[in-house]
Design a protein around this motif. Structure first.
Motif, PDB file in Angstrom:
ATOM      1  N   LEU A 246     -29.490 -56.904  51.815  1.00 55.52           N
ATOM      2  CA  LEU A 246     -29.785 -58.296  51.508  1.00 55.52           C
ATOM      3  C   LEU A 246     -30.826 -58.422  50.398  1.00 55.52           C
ATOM      4  O   LEU A 246     -31.044 -59.515  49.869  1.00 55.52           O
ATOM      5  N   ASN A 247     -31.468 -57.314  50.048  1.00 57.15           N
ATOM      6  CA  ASN A 247     -32.463 -57.320  48.976  1.00 57.15           C
ATOM      7  C   ASN A 247     -31.856 -56.991  47.615  1.00 57.15           C
ATOM      8  O   ASN A 247     -32.592 -56.681  46.669  1.00 57.15           O
ATOM      9  N   LEU A 248     -30.528 -57.065  47.503  1.00 58.39           N
ATOM     10  CA  LEU A 248     -29.909 -56.870  46.195  1.00 58.39           C
ATOM     11  C   LEU A 248     -30.586 -57.791  45.170  1.00 58.39           C
ATOM     12  O   LEU A 248     -30.706 -58.995  45.383  1.00 58.39           O
ATOM     13  N   GLY A 249     -31.062 -57.230  44.075  1.00 61.74           N
ATOM     14  CA  GLY A 249     -31.734 -58.005  43.037  1.00 61.74           C
ATOM     15  C   GLY A 249     -33.207 -58.237  43.275  1.00 61.74           C
ATOM     16  O   GLY A 249     -33.939 -58.644  42.368  1.00 61.74           O
ATOM     17  N   HIS A 250     -33.691 -57.960  44.482  1.00 63.02           N
ATOM     18  CA  HIS A 250     -35.058 -58.324  44.834  1.00 63.02           C
ATOM     19  C   HIS A 250     -36.106 -57.304  44.396  1.00 63.02           C
ATOM     20  O   HIS A 250     -37.266 -57.659  44.217  1.00 63.02           O
ATOM     21  N   LEU A 267     -41.778 -68.877  36.792  1.00 58.76           N
ATOM     22  CA  LEU A 267     -40.640 -68.229  37.449  1.00 58.76           C
ATOM     23  C   LEU A 267     -40.666 -68.562  38.930  1.00 58.76           C
ATOM     24  O   LEU A 267     -41.675 -68.343  39.600  1.00 58.76           O
ATOM     25  N   VAL A 268     -39.573 -69.077  39.452  1.00 58.42           N
ATOM     26  CA  VAL A 268     -39.461 -69.273  40.898  1.00 58.42           C
ATOM     27  C   VAL A 268     -38.630 -68.132  41.477  1.00 58.42           C
ATOM     28  O   VAL A 268     -37.942 -67.407  40.751  1.00 58.42           O
ATOM     29  N   HIS A 269     -38.695 -67.977  42.779  1.00 60.10           N
ATOM     30  CA  HIS A 269     -38.095 -66.813  43.428  1.00 60.10           C
ATOM     31  C   HIS A 269     -36.629 -66.620  43.055  1.00 60.10           C
ATOM     32  O   HIS A 269     -36.210 -65.514  42.679  1.00 60.10           O
ATOM     33  N   GLY A 270     -35.836 -67.668  43.140  1.00 52.75           N
ATOM     34  CA  GLY A 270     -34.410 -67.533  42.860  1.00 52.75           C
ATOM     35  C   GLY A 270     -34.117 -67.130  41.431  1.00 52.75           C
ATOM     36  O   GLY A 270     -33.123 -66.432  41.154  1.00 52.75           O
ATOM     37  N   GLU A 271     -34.967 -67.552  40.508  1.00 50.09           N
ATOM     38  CA  GLU A 271     -34.794 -67.129  39.115  1.00 50.09           C
ATOM     39  C   GLU A 271     -35.074 -65.642  38.978  1.00 50.09           C
ATOM     40  O   GLU A 271     -34.365 -64.922  38.260  1.00 50.09           O
ATOM     41  N   GLY A 272     -36.113 -65.170  39.672  1.00 46.31           N
ATOM     42  CA  GLY A 272     -36.390 -63.737  39.675  1.00 46.31           C
ATOM     43  C   GLY A 272     -35.241 -62.954  40.269  1.00 46.31           C
ATOM     44  O   GLY A 272     -34.864 -61.878  39.777  1.00 46.31           O
ATOM     45  N   THR A 340     -36.502 -47.161  46.069  1.00 50.11           N
ATOM     46  CA  THR A 340     -35.177 -47.393  46.637  1.00 50.11           C
ATOM     47  C   THR A 340     -34.623 -48.669  46.033  1.00 50.11           C
ATOM     48  O   THR A 340     -35.288 -49.710  46.058  1.00 50.11           O
ATOM     49  N   PHE A 341     -33.429 -48.582  45.489  1.00 52.72           N
ATOM     50  CA  PHE A 341     -32.777 -49.750  44.902  1.00 52.72           C
ATOM     51  C   PHE A 341     -31.517 -50.089  45.689  1.00 52.72           C
ATOM     52  O   PHE A 341     -30.946 -49.249  46.378  1.00 52.72           O
ATOM     53  N   ILE A 342     -31.103 -51.348  45.577  1.00 49.57           N
ATOM     54  CA  ILE A 342     -29.774 -51.740  46.028  1.00 49.57           C
ATOM     55  C   ILE A 342     -28.930 -51.811  44.769  1.00 49.57           C
ATOM     56  O   ILE A 342     -29.171 -52.634  43.885  1.00 49.57           O
TER      57      ILE A 342
END
Length: 372
Positions: A246-250, A267-272, A340-342
């Protein structure tokens, strides 16, 4: 009010709960919250949402026989802090919240995380209800019991797992959401298709405008995302394995938030997350894991929805590759100092990639910073 959709989260015993999705749920929240058998339900919200929906919710709770009150904080990511957490706890105690009472988180992801963490620790654990008012919170952060605040060294590093007893996703509340926040929330919607449901990403490409307009596509998208997250949460509640997907991109996104000082003007969270999703797919393509056309398709769709997809689009810049790597080193998925990446083998085919070579990440980030 339109038909209410229900997504059940079947955790063990009394910890199971329902997510209700539909228009007008805040005005009728009282009877649903009263069914949880509490004497009081105190609302934690931010000052903006308090002005829009605070009295509607408070009146509904009190009409159902619940003693209520409102604790309001400043809007924005900066409120996920030690100081605001302490102020919320003090406010709840001033309203005489007891172990058998309820905390109601009314707002976006910041309020949900903050109020949930306060509930998790107040009197060693008070029950709480999520009433998310942003798209991001309705499809993601309100479900699953991850609560917390930020530390100077990184995002969400202080927190607890504390499941809500009920989630009320009033999709009519999104009618008053700023366009920028709606777009930012949409990044989390698209994320669910990219993780493990290529068909849903296809659906998003065809129907995203309906989500923004508030048509039936909005409720459907929220329900699909909640079902997907509920399934993951039940299988891996404490993020020991699959839930990390669920942390894809995070990993990229949280680093960008830290380097912009959690300044929502920049920058807001969703943009990040949107930039992070595009980076994760481009990095996957660079490693030979993912077709380049899939990475391009992801970036093109996010851009069409009005979201940033490159490091150059971060207002004020985000430092150099080493600064980004240092920020990523504080990510919660780091194990024994290894990143660790997704990553993805294609749209809908994401996977957990432990121990990614730092030199490869650094070279990728340097090229991304030079691009365009």
């Amino acid at each position: 009010m339109t038909e209410t959709l229900t997504v059940h989260v079947p955790l063990d015993g009394s910890r199971a709960y329902d997510i209700l999705i539909g228009r007008g749920l805040l005005a009728e929240a009282g009877r649903r919250v009263a069914a949880l058998k509490a004497r009081a339900a105190v609302i934690v919200t931010d000052e903006t949402v308090a002005g829009l929906y605070g009295e509607t919710l408070r009146a509904s709770l009190e009409a159902a026989g619940l003693r209520s009150g409102i604790v309001a904080v400043a809007p924005g990511e900066a409120s996920k802090s030690y100081a605001t957490y302490a102020a919320v706890c003090d406010g709840l105690l001033a309203h005489k919240v007891e172990r058998g009472d309820l905390v109601v988180a009314l707002g976006g992801g910041v309020v949900g995380d903050l109020a949930g963490f306060a509930a998790a620790t107040l009197r060693r654990g008070v029950r709480f209800v999520q009433a998310p008012t942003s798209l991001l919170a309705q499809v993601d952060s309100s479900v699953g019991g991850k609560t917390g605040i930020n530390a100077p060294l990184g995002k969400n590093l202080i927190g607890a797992f504390h499941q809500p007893r009920l989630v009320l996703a009033d999709t009519a509340a999104l009618d008053t959401l700023a366009e920028r926040e709606m777009r930012a929330g949409y990044a989390e919607v698209a994320k669910y298709g990219l993780i493990g449901d290529a068909g849903f990403f296809d659906w998003c490409e065809a129907n995203w405008r309906g989500i923004f307009r508030g048509g039936p596509e909005r409720d459907e998208a929220v329900a699909i995302c909640c079902r997907a997250k509920a399934g993951v949460v039940v299988r891996d509640e404490r993020e020991d394995g699959e839930r990390a997907l669920l942390n894809l991109g995070h990993t990229f996104g949280h680093a960008l938030e830290r380097l912009t000082g959690y300044d929502s003007a920049r920058l807001v969270h969703g943009e990040g997350v949107a930039v992070g999703l595009a980076l994760a797919f481009r990095f996957s393509a660079r490693l030979g894991l993912c077709p380049g056309q899939d990475a391009g398709r992801v970036a093109n769709h996010l851009a069409l929805a009005g979201l940033p997809t490159t490091l150059q689009q971060v207002p004020g810049g985000c430092g150099d590759a080493d600064a980004l790597l240092d920020a990523m080193a504080q990510d919660k998925k780091v194990r024994d100092g290894a990143l660790t990446f997704i990553l993805a083998r294609g749209i809908g085919r994401s996977f957990i990639a432990p121990d990614i070579d730092r030199a490869a990440v650094r070279a990728f980030l340097q090229d991304e910073l030079r691009a365009g």
